[in-house]
Design an enzyme around this catalytic site. Sequence first.
Site, PDB file in Angstrom:
ATOM      1  N   TYR A  54     -27.984   3.849  37.789  1.00 42.61           N
ATOM      2  CA  TYR A  54     -27.903   2.479  37.752  1.00 42.61           C
ATOM      3  C   TYR A  54     -29.175   1.986  38.053  1.00 42.61           C
ATOM      4  O   TYR A  54     -29.883   2.545  39.098  1.00 42.61           O
ATOM      5  CB  TYR A  54     -26.610   1.904  38.432  1.00 42.61           C
ATOM      6  CG  TYR A  54     -25.449   2.406  37.751  1.00 42.61           C
ATOM      7  CD1 TYR A  54     -25.229   2.799  36.342  1.00 42.61           C
ATOM      8  CD2 TYR A  54     -24.237   1.942  38.568  1.00 42.61           C
ATOM      9  CE1 TYR A  54     -24.080   3.010  35.899  1.00 42.61           C
ATOM     10  CE2 TYR A  54     -23.191   2.336  37.777  1.00 42.61           C
ATOM     11  CZ  TYR A  54     -22.972   2.865  36.646  1.00 42.61           C
ATOM     12  OH  TYR A  54     -21.646   3.231  36.089  1.00 42.61           O
ATOM     13  N   SER A 237     -15.194  -0.780  32.555  1.00 45.35           N
ATOM     14  CA  SER A 237     -15.174  -1.712  31.214  1.00 45.35           C
ATOM     15  C   SER A 237     -13.895  -2.727  30.893  1.00 45.35           C
ATOM     16  O   SER A 237     -13.606  -2.312  29.596  1.00 45.35           O
ATOM     17  CB  SER A 237     -15.976  -0.775  29.963  1.00 45.35           C
ATOM     18  OG  SER A 237     -16.603  -1.867  28.963  1.00 45.35           O
ATOM     19  N   LEU A 239     -13.259  -5.414  30.463  1.00 48.52           N
ATOM     20  CA  LEU A 239     -13.523  -6.403  29.737  1.00 48.52           C
ATOM     21  C   LEU A 239     -14.393  -6.226  28.532  1.00 48.52           C
ATOM     22  O   LEU A 239     -14.875  -7.037  27.928  1.00 48.52           O
ATOM     23  CB  LEU A 239     -14.457  -7.460  30.802  1.00 48.52           C
ATOM     24  CG  LEU A 239     -13.589  -8.209  31.677  1.00 48.52           C
ATOM     25  CD1 LEU A 239     -14.456  -9.348  32.547  1.00 48.52           C
ATOM     26  CD2 LEU A 239     -12.132  -8.898  31.081  1.00 48.52           C
ATOM     27  N   GLY A 242     -17.709  -7.582  28.360  1.00 46.78           N
ATOM     28  CA  GLY A 242     -17.762  -8.812  28.208  1.00 46.78           C
ATOM     29  C   GLY A 242     -17.241  -9.425  26.836  1.00 46.78           C
ATOM     30  O   GLY A 242     -16.863 -10.638  26.986  1.00 46.78           O
ATOM     31  N   LEU A 244     -13.939  -9.271  25.647  1.00 45.62           N
ATOM     32  CA  LEU A 244     -12.883  -9.713  25.817  1.00 45.62           C
ATOM     33  C   LEU A 244     -12.654 -11.053  26.407  1.00 45.62           C
ATOM     34  O   LEU A 244     -11.566 -11.692  26.402  1.00 45.62           O
ATOM     35  CB  LEU A 244     -11.821  -8.579  26.620  1.00 45.62           C
ATOM     36  CG  LEU A 244     -11.409  -7.634  25.647  1.00 45.62           C
ATOM     37  CD1 LEU A 244     -11.014  -6.346  26.707  1.00 45.62           C
ATOM     38  CD2 LEU A 244     -10.323  -8.210  24.713  1.00 45.62           C
ATOM     39  N   THR A 245     -13.788 -11.516  26.925  1.00 48.28           N
ATOM     40  CA  THR A 245     -13.926 -12.911  27.517  1.00 48.28           C
ATOM     41  C   THR A 245     -13.938 -13.881  26.359  1.00 48.28           C
ATOM     42  O   THR A 245     -13.667 -15.232  26.513  1.00 48.28           O
ATOM     43  CB  THR A 245     -15.086 -13.266  28.159  1.00 48.28           C
ATOM     44  OG1 THR A 245     -16.349 -13.041  27.515  1.00 48.28           O
ATOM     45  CG2 THR A 245     -15.102 -12.046  29.391  1.00 48.28           C
ATOM     46  N   GLY A 246     -14.272 -13.313  25.113  1.00 49.40           N
ATOM     47  CA  GLY A 246     -14.576 -14.231  23.738  1.00 49.40           C
ATOM     48  C   GLY A 246     -16.049 -14.767  23.777  1.00 49.40           C
ATOM     49  O   GLY A 246     -16.188 -15.484  22.948  1.00 49.40           O
ATOM     50  N   LYS A 247     -16.932 -14.430  24.748  1.00 48.87           N
ATOM     51  CA  LYS A 247     -18.153 -14.993  24.710  1.00 48.87           C
ATOM     52  C   LYS A 247     -18.960 -14.669  23.420  1.00 48.87           C
ATOM     53  O   LYS A 247     -20.092 -15.398  23.358  1.00 48.87           O
ATOM     54  CB  LYS A 247     -18.833 -14.869  26.132  1.00 48.87           C
ATOM     55  CG  LYS A 247     -18.938 -13.435  26.251  1.00 48.87           C
ATOM     56  CD  LYS A 247     -20.007 -13.548  27.747  1.00 48.87           C
ATOM     57  CE  LYS A 247     -20.358 -11.928  28.018  1.00 48.87           C
ATOM     58  NZ  LYS A 247     -20.726 -11.968  29.361  1.00 48.87           N
TER      59      LYS A 247
END
Length: 349
Positions: A54, A237, A239, A242, A244-247
């Site tokens: 990372y 993971s 989400l 990301g 699954l936030t719908g963004k």
Amino acid sequence: MLDYRPLGRTGISVSSIALGTMTFGEQNTEAEGHAQLDIARDRGITLIDAAELYPIPPKAETQGATERIIGSWLKARGGRDKVVIATKVVGRSDATYFRADGSTTRLDAKNITEAVEGSLKRLGTDYIDLYQLHWPDRAVPLFGQRATTRARGGGPEVPVEETLAALDALVKAGKVRHIGLSNETAWGLSAFLAAAEKGIGPRVASVQNAYSLVNRTYETGLAEFLQREDVGLLAYSPLAQGFLTGKYLDGALPAGARKTLFNRTQRYEKPGTEEAVRAYVALAREAGLTPAQLALAFVTSRPFVTSNIIGATTLAQLEEDLGSLDVTLTPEIEDRIDALHQLHGNPAP
């Protein structure tokens, strides 16, 4: 609410939410990383997850920056004994920037020893609580690949016993307390457990695999196995990067979002994934929840999850994620989730 769960058979308990740090050093500055770590500690989170790889996306210029930021936070704040530091050694790779001599990486004693020493230096600590193999040395489908596994004898690989013996030496030296796997299969886990039973090295405490509403493949091959063998799931993971936030629905590309910046989200762009995400987002809103809170509450509440690894790039996102701890999924919502899973399956394994 936040609770504390056993980490395998180690005798250690960790918070049911862990702080993922792979944005530190790329999307997040050192000061922003410290702010996230402060909030996490204040809210009772004890498990911090990192990796020598990372931040993401991996590149030579930033490799190791995440661990250095955690290390500077530990130096500034103290309290090393109050947190459980988990980090990882990279698996087999053709990348040449991880090792001092420019060699490619393998899960052998030379590579693991050098990786541990590097992580200890960057983290500014004498020991790592949980040292994980980021991915297997052998060829298996990784990070959403659909390729079939190579047949035995199809290529070079470091034997599990050799890898485990190298880890054993580090445990005996006091540099590593416990070990874990990541992006692993049921066969891989069974091989490590069998080797430990033979006295070759330490027993695996955890497996860190992807797990979310759009990827519940863990339930089929590993959930029962890990529960019966007391090996915990560290779910990453949750989400779906990301999604699954719908963004990202309808092609949206929010400023500063990972897909917008790096376009490395193909694992969650497979056919059928957007339809599944849309359905879960609609269910969350119908239930009076944010999509992120529904997705995170689902993962944290699974009986086989030891800790749910959340990650954020803003403090507002972190607070929303932590708000999922106040969510209790009713039997009706559970039934609706299972019905959607029956319809949409695992579109993003």
